[in-house]
Design an enzyme around this catalytic site. Structure first.
Site, PDB file in Angstrom:
ATOM      1  N   TRP A 126       0.827  -1.226   0.000  1.00 49.28           N
ATOM      2  CA  TRP A 126       0.000   0.000   0.000  1.00 49.28           C
ATOM      3  C   TRP A 126       0.850   1.259   0.000  1.00 49.28           C
ATOM      4  O   TRP A 126       1.834   1.336   0.746  1.00 49.28           O
ATOM      5  CB  TRP A 126      -0.846  -0.035   1.269  1.00 49.28           C
ATOM      6  CG  TRP A 126      -1.393   1.264   1.750  1.00 49.28           C
ATOM      7  CD1 TRP A 126      -0.712   2.247   2.423  1.00 49.28           C
ATOM      8  CD2 TRP A 126      -2.735   1.736   1.609  1.00 49.28           C
ATOM      9  NE1 TRP A 126      -1.565   3.300   2.713  1.00 49.28           N
ATOM     10  CE2 TRP A 126      -2.802   3.004   2.234  1.00 49.28           C
ATOM     11  CE3 TRP A 126      -3.883   1.205   1.027  1.00 49.28           C
ATOM     12  CZ2 TRP A 126      -3.979   3.750   2.285  1.00 49.28           C
ATOM     13  CZ3 TRP A 126      -5.050   1.954   1.087  1.00 49.28           C
ATOM     14  CH2 TRP A 126      -5.098   3.212   1.708  1.00 49.28           C
ATOM     15  N   ASP A 181       0.310   9.059   0.989  1.00 52.64           N
ATOM     16  CA  ASP A 181       0.861  10.363   0.602  1.00 52.64           C
ATOM     17  C   ASP A 181       2.281  10.338   0.016  1.00 52.64           C
ATOM     18  O   ASP A 181       3.144   9.669   0.565  1.00 52.64           O
ATOM     19  CB  ASP A 181       0.954  11.278   1.822  1.00 52.64           C
ATOM     20  CG  ASP A 181      -0.268  11.221   2.699  1.00 52.64           C
ATOM     21  OD1 ASP A 181      -1.291  10.707   2.263  1.00 52.64           O
ATOM     22  OD2 ASP A 181      -0.167  11.704   3.837  1.00 52.64           O
ATOM     23  N   GLN A 217       4.400   7.371   1.959  1.00 44.86           N
ATOM     24  CA  GLN A 217       3.792   6.591   3.027  1.00 44.86           C
ATOM     25  C   GLN A 217       3.587   5.174   2.499  1.00 44.86           C
ATOM     26  O   GLN A 217       2.949   4.973   1.455  1.00 44.86           O
ATOM     27  CB  GLN A 217       2.430   7.200   3.407  1.00 44.86           C
ATOM     28  CG  GLN A 217       2.547   8.511   4.129  1.00 44.86           C
ATOM     29  CD  GLN A 217       3.072   8.322   5.540  1.00 44.86           C
ATOM     30  OE1 GLN A 217       2.356   7.944   6.423  1.00 44.86           O
ATOM     31  NE2 GLN A 217       4.359   8.566   5.752  1.00 44.86           N
ATOM     32  N   TRP A 247      -3.668   0.137   4.482  1.00 41.64           N
ATOM     33  CA  TRP A 247      -2.879   0.994   5.369  1.00 41.64           C
ATOM     34  C   TRP A 247      -2.511   0.253   6.654  1.00 41.64           C
ATOM     35  O   TRP A 247      -3.342  -0.431   7.243  1.00 41.64           O
ATOM     36  CB  TRP A 247      -3.695   2.249   5.712  1.00 41.64           C
ATOM     37  CG  TRP A 247      -2.887   3.273   6.440  1.00 41.64           C
ATOM     38  CD1 TRP A 247      -2.190   4.296   5.890  1.00 41.64           C
ATOM     39  CD2 TRP A 247      -2.686   3.373   7.850  1.00 41.64           C
ATOM     40  NE1 TRP A 247      -1.551   5.023   6.868  1.00 41.64           N
ATOM     41  CE2 TRP A 247      -1.841   4.479   8.074  1.00 41.64           C
ATOM     42  CE3 TRP A 247      -3.110   2.628   8.944  1.00 41.64           C
ATOM     43  CZ2 TRP A 247      -1.428   4.866   9.356  1.00 41.64           C
ATOM     44  CZ3 TRP A 247      -2.697   3.004  10.218  1.00 41.64           C
ATOM     45  CH2 TRP A 247      -1.876   4.121  10.406  1.00 41.64           C
ATOM     46  N   ASP A 277       2.302  16.206   9.778  1.00 37.39           N
ATOM     47  CA  ASP A 277       2.633  16.470   8.372  1.00 37.39           C
ATOM     48  C   ASP A 277       3.450  17.755   8.177  1.00 37.39           C
ATOM     49  O   ASP A 277       3.017  18.693   7.485  1.00 37.39           O
ATOM     50  CB  ASP A 277       1.362  16.503   7.505  1.00 37.39           C
ATOM     51  CG  ASP A 277       0.498  15.266   7.686  1.00 37.39           C
ATOM     52  OD1 ASP A 277       1.032  14.244   8.146  1.00 37.39           O
ATOM     53  OD2 ASP A 277      -0.706  15.326   7.403  1.00 37.39           O
ATOM     54  N   TRP A 287      -9.112   9.336   1.510  1.00 36.98           N
ATOM     55  CA  TRP A 287      -9.704   8.527   2.586  1.00 36.98           C
ATOM     56  C   TRP A 287     -11.223   8.466   2.525  1.00 36.98           C
ATOM     57  O   TRP A 287     -11.817   7.392   2.538  1.00 36.98           O
ATOM     58  CB  TRP A 287      -9.299   9.073   3.953  1.00 36.98           C
ATOM     59  CG  TRP A 287      -7.840   9.065   4.165  1.00 36.98           C
ATOM     60  CD1 TRP A 287      -7.007  10.144   4.203  1.00 36.98           C
ATOM     61  CD2 TRP A 287      -6.995   7.919   4.352  1.00 36.98           C
ATOM     62  NE1 TRP A 287      -5.718   9.749   4.406  1.00 36.98           N
ATOM     63  CE2 TRP A 287      -5.682   8.398   4.503  1.00 36.98           C
ATOM     64  CE3 TRP A 287      -7.229   6.538   4.409  1.00 36.98           C
ATOM     65  CZ2 TRP A 287      -4.606   7.547   4.700  1.00 36.98           C
ATOM     66  CZ3 TRP A 287      -6.164   5.694   4.608  1.00 36.98           C
ATOM     67  CH2 TRP A 287      -4.866   6.190   4.749  1.00 36.98           C
TER      68      TRP A 287
HETATM   69  C1  FRU Z   1      -2.942  11.887   4.884  1.00 38.23           C
HETATM   70  C2  FRU Z   1      -2.473  11.225   6.160  1.00 38.23           C
HETATM   71  C3  FRU Z   1      -1.534  12.141   6.911  1.00 38.23           C
HETATM   72  C4  FRU Z   1      -0.727  11.189   7.732  1.00 38.23           C
HETATM   73  C5  FRU Z   1      -0.611   9.990   6.829  1.00 38.23           C
HETATM   74  C6  FRU Z   1      -0.601   8.672   7.511  1.00 38.23           C
HETATM   75  O1  FRU Z   1      -3.340  11.015   3.908  1.00 38.23           O
HETATM   76  O2  FRU Z   1      -3.596  10.851   6.954  1.00 38.23           O
HETATM   77  O3  FRU Z   1      -2.158  13.161   7.636  1.00 38.23           O
HETATM   78  O4  FRU Z   1       0.515  11.710   8.099  1.00 38.23           O
HETATM   79  O5  FRU Z   1      -1.698  10.059   5.928  1.00 38.23           O
HETATM   80  O6  FRU Z   1      -0.291   7.635   6.633  1.00 38.23           O
END
Ligand code: FRU
Length: 491
Positions: free
Chosen positions: A41, A44, A60, A68, A168, A296
């Site tokens: 997966w 960001d 990510q 996730w 972030d 999301w």
């Molecule tokens: C955005 C988010 C961020 C966080 C990350 C976690 O998509 O929710 O705020 O740092 O993804 O994977």
């Protein structure tokens, strides 16, 4: 000791990727030319930077399955934004501040400092009393192998900001100092907080750079802030703002007060699948953004985890876009010109008057292609037209993009796309005078990105159509459509 834990976790993930990447590669929904993980997966884009002559993306990443979970940072490089080479993972959870139940190394950014590549990211942990997010640093001498800073975390949530809504960091340098904004929430209103540092390691609160007035949710994920022309731009992905997944604000900023005041706002993309874009400036001086091609709130979890999950992966990045400012201070997001190097077979039509009353005017076949079209509004009497993309032969499966020229609306309807995806994304158009209406589309195995009105009104959505769904049509229900030009390229 902790250095060893991170190395062990990276080695374990790497071994899993090496073992499984060939089988995941066989997935029928895998993209042809968009950036994707080798396994597992992604969400960001993180740490985007043009460093030592190459484009670096971090992201990510959960390498183990298409869902996730414990966040690692993946890493890839490119010389042209089109072909990417996967590098070893940069970060893995390993510390008390980034490694407890469903925590990990959350989103962040990169900057060159002191001859090294620095990453600033959010450590997310859960010690049993809920998630706690802090800002952390890692650095690298060679741009490939990273080490976490011993003084982590460097910042905790300030008074009044919930510990699970502080994340972030996006860092930049101005006039010899480092600045960073991160997303936060106070009294249920989203905020972008500004911090300052002399040395990248010690950080002080500077100001509330901007705050939602209630219209844009309770939390801004992945805020990004940058100068463009003589203005500043704040780009955020709001939580709790309904269908609005990626908002920009254009206004003025002062380093004296740390306040940003905006008077223009808009959507970077109206589609269901464009989120958390991050910007950077490249060697050509362009302000580029890369966004995650999912979001999301609109993840299609309705039936199951979805077609990509079943193939052992999930997520890709939308095509890189250059941000440009228009005269009225709205923004355009234009796919980078490097994508032209992907162009294969071309078809061109010019000055065609399409007579209405037909829903099935065939266009070039294809499932991975680019389409560019200009409609002459002066000579067009049709009040609306549609493109039916990724259809099967009899169009029972189709993705319908409709431009309602008279009512000034645009719709991306994927309810019949693939038997699985759902939803119609919708936006206004802002045609003022009869001139030229432009449409530019990038289609890949499982995504369609539509750019209209000189890249101001964009819709990016995923569509999990089989590759055999390669028929494309133009529909003009009534009136005439004057096409100045229509070009397609297989990609
Ligand atoms: C955005 C988010 C961020 C966080 C990350 C976690 O998509 O929710 O705020 O740092 O993804 O994977």
């Amino acid at each position: 000791m902790s250095k060893e834990i991170m190395q062990k976790n990276i080695a374990r993930a790497q071994a899993y990727i090496d073992q499984n990447k060939e089988s995941v590669k066989q997935g029928r929904m895998r993209q042809d030319y968009h950036f994707m993980p080798q396994t597992g997966w992604i969400n960001d884009p993180n740490g985007l930077i043009f460093y030592k002559g190459k484009y670096h993306i971090f992201y990510q990443y959960n390498p183990y399955y298409g869902h996730w979970d414990y966040m690692h940072w993946g890493h890839a490089v490119s010389e042209d934004l089109v072909h990417w080479e996967h590098l070893p993972l940069a970060l893995a959870p390993s510390e008390t501040y980034d490694d407890h139940y469903r925590g990990g190394c959350f989103s962040g950014s990169a900057i060159e400092h002191d001859g090294k590549l620095f990453l600033m990211y959010t450590g997310c942990t859960n010690n049993g009393s809920g998630f706690e997010q802090t800002q952390c640093i890692a650095f690298s001498e060679d741009g490939i192998h990273f080490e976490k800073y011993e003084g982590n975390p460097v910042l905790a949530a300030p008074e009044g900001v919930p510990k699970h809504l502080f994340r972030d960091p996006k860092v930049w340098k101005n006039d010899g100092k480092y600045y960073m904004i991160c997303g936060a929430s106070k009294n249920n209103l989203a905020q972008a907080l500004l911090y300052v540092s002399e040395d990248m390691l010690h950080w002080e609160f500077f100001s509330v750079l901007a705050q939602s007035r209630g219209e844009w949710g309770y939390m801004w994920e992945c805020p990004d802030f940058f100068p463009l022309g003589d203005k500043y731009v704040l780009l955020v992905s709001p939580m709790g703002a309904g269908e609005r997944t990626c908002v920009y604000m254009v206004g003025d900023f002062s380093y004296e007060t740390g306040k940003f005041v905006w008077d223009v706002s808009g959507e970077a993309d109206w589609g269901f699948d464009f989120y958390a874009p991050q910007s950077f400036v490249d060697g050509k001086g362009r302000r580029l953004v890369i966004g995650w091609a999912n979001a999301w709130d609109w993840m299609p979890f309705w039936k199951d985890w979805g077609p990509a999950y079943r193939e052992g992966w999930c997520g890709s990045f939308a095509v890189p876009r250059q941000v440009k400012m228009n005269a009225d201070h709205t923004l355009s997001f234009e796919p980078v010109e490097e994508l032209e190097t992907l162009r294969g077979e071309e078809t061109v039509q010019e000055n065609v008057l399409v007579e209405g009353g037909r829903e099935d005017i065939p266009l070039q076949d294809g499932y991975a292609y680019e389409l560019k079209m200009e409609v002459d509004l002066k000579e067009t009497t049709a009040s609306a037209f549609s493109l039916l993309l990724r259809c099967d032969q009899d169009r029972t499966r189709q993705t319908k993009i409709t431009f309602d020229l008279k009512g000034q609306h645009m719709y991306f309807d994927r309810n019949q796309a693939d038997g699985w995806s759902r939803g119609v994304s919708h936006s206004p158009l802002r045609l003022k005078e009869p001139g030229v209406f432009s449409v530019h589309i990038f289609v890949d195995t499982s995504s369609i990105e539509v750019f209209a009105e000189d890249y101001r009104t964009n819709h990016s959505c995923n569509v999990f159509a089989d590759r055999s769904q390669d028929k494309n049509f133009l529909s003009v229900p009534a009136g005439n459509l004057k096409i100045r030009s229509m070009q397609t390229w297989s990609l």
